[in-house]
Motif scaffolding. Structure first.
Motif, PDB file in Angstrom:
ATOM      1  N   ALA A  46      -8.659  -0.837  -6.441  1.00 48.96           N
ATOM      2  CA  ALA A  46      -8.146  -0.497  -5.112  1.00 48.96           C
ATOM      3  C   ALA A  46      -8.102   1.015  -4.878  1.00 48.96           C
ATOM      4  CB  ALA A  46      -6.761  -1.106  -4.912  1.00 48.96           C
ATOM      5  N   TRP A  47      -7.746   1.805  -5.909  1.00 44.69           N
ATOM      6  CA  TRP A  47      -7.697   3.254  -5.723  1.00 44.69           C
ATOM      7  C   TRP A  47      -9.071   3.778  -5.318  1.00 44.69           C
ATOM      8  CZ3 TRP A  47      -4.985   7.476  -4.794  1.00 44.69           C
ATOM      9  CH2 TRP A  47      -5.603   8.727  -4.978  1.00 44.69           C
ATOM     10  N   LEU A  50      -9.879   2.680  -1.729  1.00 42.14           N
ATOM     11  CA  LEU A  50      -9.093   3.385  -0.700  1.00 42.14           C
ATOM     12  C   LEU A  50      -9.597   4.820  -0.543  1.00 42.14           C
ATOM     13  CD1 LEU A  50      -6.836   3.438   1.359  1.00 42.14           C
ATOM     14  CD2 LEU A  50      -5.177   3.700  -0.488  1.00 42.14           C
ATOM     15  N   LEU A  51      -9.912   5.454  -1.673  1.00 48.57           N
ATOM     16  CA  LEU A  51     -10.441   6.818  -1.634  1.00 48.57           C
ATOM     17  C   LEU A  51     -11.808   6.828  -0.940  1.00 48.57           C
ATOM     18  CD1 LEU A  51      -9.661   9.663  -2.598  1.00 48.57           C
ATOM     19  CD2 LEU A  51     -10.808   9.173  -4.762  1.00 48.57           C
ATOM     20  N   VAL A  65      -3.932  -1.542   4.999  1.00 50.37           N
ATOM     21  CA  VAL A  65      -4.098  -1.867   3.578  1.00 50.37           C
ATOM     22  C   VAL A  65      -2.820  -2.583   3.152  1.00 50.37           C
ATOM     23  CG1 VAL A  65      -4.506  -0.979   1.259  1.00 50.37           C
ATOM     24  CG2 VAL A  65      -5.503   0.201   3.236  1.00 50.37           C
ATOM     25  N   VAL A 119      -5.465  -6.579  -3.672  1.00 46.82           N
ATOM     26  CA  VAL A 119      -5.129  -5.713  -2.540  1.00 46.82           C
ATOM     27  C   VAL A 119      -6.121  -6.006  -1.418  1.00 46.82           C
ATOM     28  CG1 VAL A 119      -4.873  -3.330  -1.731  1.00 46.82           C
ATOM     29  CG2 VAL A 119      -4.258  -3.912  -4.094  1.00 46.82           C
ATOM     30  N   PHE A 121      -7.884  -5.082   2.252  1.00 48.76           N
ATOM     31  CA  PHE A 121      -8.246  -3.988   3.150  1.00 48.76           C
ATOM     32  C   PHE A 121      -8.776  -4.585   4.459  1.00 48.76           C
ATOM     33  CE2 PHE A 121      -8.166  -0.377   0.177  1.00 48.76           C
ATOM     34  CZ  PHE A 121      -8.092  -1.048  -1.039  1.00 48.76           C
TER      35      PHE A 121
ATOM     36  N   TRP B  47      -1.589   6.351  -5.814  1.00 52.98           N
ATOM     37  CA  TRP B  47      -1.843   5.169  -4.977  1.00 52.98           C
ATOM     38  C   TRP B  47      -0.789   5.038  -3.893  1.00 52.98           C
ATOM     39  CZ3 TRP B  47      -5.111   1.655  -3.241  1.00 52.98           C
ATOM     40  CH2 TRP B  47      -4.585   0.553  -2.564  1.00 52.98           C
ATOM     41  N   LEU B  50      -1.304   7.802  -1.272  1.00 51.54           N
ATOM     42  CA  LEU B  50      -2.487   7.608  -0.421  1.00 51.54           C
ATOM     43  C   LEU B  50      -2.236   6.480   0.580  1.00 51.54           C
ATOM     44  CD1 LEU B  50      -5.353   8.324   0.376  1.00 51.54           C
ATOM     45  CD2 LEU B  50      -6.194   7.051  -1.597  1.00 51.54           C
ATOM     46  N   LEU B  51      -1.582   5.422   0.105  1.00 49.89           N
ATOM     47  CA  LEU B  51      -1.245   4.306   0.995  1.00 49.89           C
ATOM     48  C   LEU B  51      -0.251   4.772   2.069  1.00 49.89           C
ATOM     49  CD1 LEU B  51      -1.884   1.279   1.309  1.00 49.89           C
ATOM     50  CD2 LEU B  51       0.053   0.783  -0.191  1.00 49.89           C
ATOM     51  N   GLN B  54      -2.204   6.632   4.610  1.00 50.97           N
ATOM     52  CA  GLN B  54      -3.020   5.709   5.410  1.00 50.97           C
ATOM     53  C   GLN B  54      -2.163   5.015   6.476  1.00 50.97           C
ATOM     54  OE1 GLN B  54      -3.264   2.038   5.563  1.00 50.97           O
ATOM     55  NE2 GLN B  54      -4.858   2.422   7.074  1.00 50.97           N
ATOM     56  N   ARG B  55      -0.924   4.690   6.113  1.00 49.01           N
ATOM     57  CA  ARG B  55      -0.059   3.959   7.039  1.00 49.01           C
ATOM     58  C   ARG B  55       0.629   4.863   8.065  1.00 49.01           C
ATOM     59  NH1 ARG B  55       2.726  -0.360   2.771  1.00 49.01           N
ATOM     60  NH2 ARG B  55       0.821  -1.600   2.532  1.00 49.01           N
ATOM     61  N   VAL B  65      -8.894  14.096  -0.254  1.00 43.85           N
ATOM     62  CA  VAL B  65      -8.175  13.719  -1.469  1.00 43.85           C
ATOM     63  C   VAL B  65      -9.121  14.004  -2.633  1.00 43.85           C
ATOM     64  CG1 VAL B  65      -7.022  11.861  -2.728  1.00 43.85           C
ATOM     65  CG2 VAL B  65      -6.950  11.909  -0.221  1.00 43.85           C
TER      66      VAL B  65
END
Lengths: 269, 269
Positions: A46-47, A50-51, A65, A119, A121, B47, B50-51, B54-55, B65
């Motif tokens: 997931a990292w 997401l990156l 997410v 996770v 997305f 993580w 970053l989440l 994103q939110r 990043v």
């Protein structure tokens, strides 16, 4: 069913899908509401993903997410169940599609019980900007012709992140030249669903050699006086994920999207 | 120094900072280029952070990043060294500031050698949209008065992610009422540096009881006919991180930002 499904709310339609009453593609359902692409991955990937999305927001615009292990998109669709509320899913193991399902609850729970957290997305989709284009009187050819949008692999590299890398996939819509400025401006105003085009009129500049033979989707007619316009496509993240041959992934089946409670107009601010 | 620092390129200014030739706040340096807030965290917190970003993209708009363990922002500033190219840093341990430094290379390398990898987050900053406001003839009061922008804690909750939660911090600029539409439209067009205001004219609606006493920064004059306009502020992610009392964090010192090679105008598409 005698019901105009375009008029139902997202909650009503998700409930019907959950009960097995709708198993069709979702184009045209819940007019005015955003739909999204689903990519569900093991937590250990997931990292990187997401990156990857953060670095490539045009092709991978994230709408939400989930928390690791959660079965709901709590912000864009409170009360939703990600494992039942899409009409069709695909499961991939080691990059190979091992099945298509109308619900993945058992698969999801079994994976989490034995292997680890997942996770989810939710990635913005061009349905949102197509609704705006139509509203502005701009033709959307693949809708007129009742086929899938033509999509092409390009030579535009995505910025890599961890195990994920690859080139951008684009979708193409032929636009009358007088309407190209409007089509560009309208989509540029919606960066959370791919935003402005990446190329207008010069397919060869992004490595597309034969516009009549798309890599995904269907060929559409380009009429006299129309310019092929190319937008970043939500197939990019799926293609990039599959390239890495991850041990386990769940996605929506093509065209069978997740319907959110977010109105398209809310994606503009 | 006899050099007009606003005319130098970001590469030139980052090099001067690296050599210890500039140790001032970065406002006004490299006119036209985006600057960013730095948050550098241990990988195990990355993580969640970053989440969180994103939110909460309005208060935490990510410009870049880094890869875990990397000392460079490879995309917005190729060749940069995050540990030397800001004029002043702060190190926090367990949420408490334990020192201010003009370079953190040794601290960075020592942490990575003994404790684990660090991940660097670059978060967009209002300098970018203030340049646009000034260009449009809209006054920016704290620049006129030579003080820091006034900032306030609000009652607007951020969406939590993992260990990170808290309310939005906003910055305030008094805008003549006739220019409020322009100020809103101009900043709305730059979502990667906070975007549109969250509140215009009603501070009490977001929990601000005394506009004369900001929680951070300085008081500024609100003239007759001006409306207080509130934007999401990049102090939000720092405040949220500190609330969680993480074992180790490096940030920029207030006003001493990271200067990127990205032009403000590039943040519009």
């Amino acid at each position: 069913m005698g019901t105009d499904l375009s008029r139902l709310t997202p909650v009503e339609v998700r409930t019907m899908i959950r009960k097995g009453l709708i198993d069709t593609p979702t184009a045209g359902l819940c007019a005015g509401y955003a739909q999204g692409n689903l990519v569900m991955l093991p937590q250990e990937l997931a990292w990187d993903f997401l990156l990857f999305c953060q670095r490539n927001p045009k092709s991978c615009p994230l709408l939400e997410v989930s928390d690791a292990g959660s079965r709901t998109f709590a912000f864009t669709a409170p009360g939703s169940d990600i494992t039942t509320d899409l009409p069709k899913y695909r499961v991939y193991e080691d990059g190979i599609c091992t099945g298509e399902y109308t619900a993945v609850t058992d698969i999801f729970e079994d994976y989490q019980l034995h292997k680890g957290k997942l996770v989810s997305f939710l990635i913005g989709c061009s349905f949102s900007f197509e609704a705006e284009l139509l509203e502005a009187g701009i033709p959307v050819r693949q809708i007129e012709e009742g086929v899938n949008v033509p999509m092409y692999q390009t030579t535009i590299p995505c910025i890599p992140a961890g195990i994920f890398s690859g080139n951008m996939v684009v979708s193409m819509r032929p636009i009358p030249h007088s309407l190209v400025p409007a089509a560009t401006a309208i989509t540029a105003a919606m960066p959370r669903v791919h935003g402005a085009p990446v190329q207008i009129g010069y397919p060869e500049a992004i490595g597309i050699r034969d516009i009549e033979n798309p890599d995904f989707g269907d060929r559409v007619t380009i009429k006299e006086g129309e310019v092929p316009v190319f937008w970043p496509c939500g197939v990019t993240p799926q293609a990039v994920v599959m390239n890495s041959r991850p041990p386990f992934v769940i996605t929506h089946a093509p065209g069978h999207m997740f319907i959110t409670d977010v109105k398209n107009v809310q994606l503009k601010y």
